[in-house]
Design a protein around this motif. Sequence first.
Motif, PDB file in Angstrom:
ATOM      1  N   SER A 135      -3.901  -4.756  -5.003  1.00 24.07           N
ATOM      2  CA  SER A 135      -5.257  -4.367  -5.372  1.00 24.07           C
ATOM      3  C   SER A 135      -6.105  -4.139  -4.128  1.00 24.07           C
ATOM      4  N   PRO A 136      -7.212  -3.394  -4.256  1.00 22.01           N
ATOM      5  CA  PRO A 136      -8.120  -3.263  -3.107  1.00 22.01           C
ATOM      6  C   PRO A 136      -8.568  -4.614  -2.563  1.00 22.01           C
ATOM      7  N   ALA A 137      -8.778  -5.585  -3.446  1.00 24.45           N
ATOM      8  CA  ALA A 137      -9.207  -6.911  -2.979  1.00 24.45           C
ATOM      9  C   ALA A 137      -8.138  -7.553  -2.100  1.00 24.45           C
TER      10      ALA A 137
ATOM     11  N   ASP B  42       2.774  -0.489   5.994  1.00 26.66           N
ATOM     12  CA  ASP B  42       2.302   0.830   5.608  1.00 26.66           C
ATOM     13  C   ASP B  42       1.090   1.224   6.437  1.00 26.66           C
ATOM     14  N   CYS B  43       0.682   2.490   6.319  1.00 26.55           N
ATOM     15  CA  CYS B  43      -0.409   3.015   7.140  1.00 26.55           C
ATOM     16  C   CYS B  43      -1.738   2.313   6.879  1.00 26.55           C
ATOM     17  N   GLY B  44      -1.865   1.655   5.734  1.00 24.86           N
ATOM     18  CA  GLY B  44      -3.104   0.962   5.424  1.00 24.86           C
ATOM     19  C   GLY B  44      -3.436  -0.151   6.387  1.00 24.86           C
TER      20      GLY B  44
ATOM     21  N   GLY C 289       0.794  -1.220   0.000  1.00 22.01           N
ATOM     22  CA  GLY C 289       0.000   0.000   0.000  1.00 22.01           C
ATOM     23  C   GLY C 289       0.824   1.266   0.000  1.00 22.01           C
ATOM     24  N   SER C 290       2.126   1.132   0.080  1.00 26.32           N
ATOM     25  CA  SER C 290       3.017   2.288   0.116  1.00 26.32           C
ATOM     26  C   SER C 290       3.383   2.747  -1.287  1.00 26.32           C
ATOM     27  N   GLY C 291       3.576   4.055  -1.430  1.00 26.14           N
ATOM     28  CA  GLY C 291       4.054   4.606  -2.687  1.00 26.14           C
ATOM     29  C   GLY C 291       5.554   4.789  -2.720  1.00 26.14           C
ATOM     30  N   SER C 292       6.247   4.367  -1.673  1.00 22.73           N
ATOM     31  CA  SER C 292       7.696   4.525  -1.600  1.00 22.73           C
ATOM     32  C   SER C 292       8.400   3.515  -2.510  1.00 22.73           C
ATOM     33  N   ARG C 293       9.448   3.944  -3.176  1.00 22.46           N
ATOM     34  CA  ARG C 293      10.194   3.039  -4.048  1.00 22.46           C
ATOM     35  C   ARG C 293      10.961   1.994  -3.230  1.00 22.46           C
ATOM     36  N   THR C 294      11.127   2.245  -1.949  1.00 26.61           N
ATOM     37  CA  THR C 294      11.839   1.308  -1.076  1.00 26.61           C
ATOM     38  C   THR C 294      10.876   0.602  -0.117  1.00 26.61           C
TER      39      THR C 294
ATOM     40  N   GLY D  72      -1.962   7.023  -6.278  1.00 24.76           N
ATOM     41  CA  GLY D  72      -2.763   5.797  -6.262  1.00 24.76           C
ATOM     42  C   GLY D  72      -2.412   4.864  -5.126  1.00 24.76           C
ATOM     43  N   ALA D  73      -1.513   5.272  -4.232  1.00 24.42           N
ATOM     44  CA  ALA D  73      -1.066   4.413  -3.127  1.00 24.42           C
ATOM     45  C   ALA D  73      -2.087   4.433  -2.003  1.00 24.42           C
ATOM     46  N   PHE D  74      -2.441   3.240  -1.514  1.00 20.82           N
ATOM     47  CA  PHE D  74      -3.480   3.149  -0.497  1.00 20.82           C
ATOM     48  C   PHE D  74      -3.080   3.807   0.812  1.00 20.82           C
TER      49      PHE D  74
END
Length: 267
Positions: free
Chosen positions: A49-51, A78-80, A14-19, A117-119
Motif C-alpha cells: 500500500s502507499p502507507a 524496485d525503482c520506488g 512496488g514492482s509489477g513483475s511476477r518474479t 497500479g505498480a508503484f
Amino acid sequence: MSQVTVIEVPQWQGSGSRTARRLVEGAGLLAAMVPNAARHRVEVADGDSPAAFAVTATRARAAVDGVGDGLVVTVGGDCGVELAPVSAALDRYGERLGLVWFDAHGDLNTPASSPSGAFHGMILRALTGEGHDELLPGRAISPGRVVLAGARDLDPGERGFIADSGLTHVTVAELSDPAILVEAVAATGAEAVYVHIDLDVLDPGVFASVGSPAPGGLQPDHLLKLVAALVERFEPAGLGITEYEPVRLEDQTLLSPLIATLVARAS
C-alpha cells in the motif's frame, strides 16, 4: 576517492513483475558488489500500500540523512526506493539539481493512468509532484530538470506527459553520443546530477536478470561511458541502482565489475 556508503532497500512490493520477490536477493547482491563501502540495510515495511511504501521511504531517508560526506549509492529493490535519496538530494541542491533517469520505461504514470497500479511505474512522476499524497517528496523536482534516458517502452499517458511537461527524453539512438546526454542535462541548468539506473535500461540480449525486459537497450560498456561523461561535467549528487532480479550466473558475472566501475566513476 571519497567514502562511499551503500543504502540497501530490498523493497519488492512496488514492482509489477511476477518474479518481483527476486529483488530482495538482488538488492543484497548489488550492495556486496560495491567495494570498500559502508553499508546500511533498510527494513522494508510489510504490504504494497502507499502507507507501507511511505514507511519504508521514511526509514530510507533516515539512513541517507545519517550519512556524512561522500557518495551515497542506493540499491534496490524496485525503482520506488528512489523516493528518499532523490528527495534528500533535492533538499540539498535545490534548483542546482538535475535528475538523469536511465530506464527502459518512463515510470511516469499516476494512480489514475497506470495500467498495472505498480508503484515502480509511478515513482518518477511522484518525484515531480504528482501521485499518491503519501508518496510525494517534500520538494518536487521540475520536469524541466529531468532527463529520461534510454526509455523505449512508454505508456500513452507517459508519452503525453513527456510531450507536455518539458521533461527531456533522450532515446537509445541519441545516447550513442554521450555529448548529447551531457548537453541535455546542461540545458536544464543543473550543476549537480543524481543518476538513477534501472538495470532494464541494458539490452536483455546481454543482461536478462530483470522483471520487465525491453529489447533495444544499452550495452554495459556504453552505460559506463555515459555515466563517466555526466560526472566529468556535473557534481555527483547520488547514484541509484535498481531492479536486479538474479536469474543467470552470467548476468551476475557481468554485473559485478560493472557496478564497481560505475561507483568508482561516480565517486
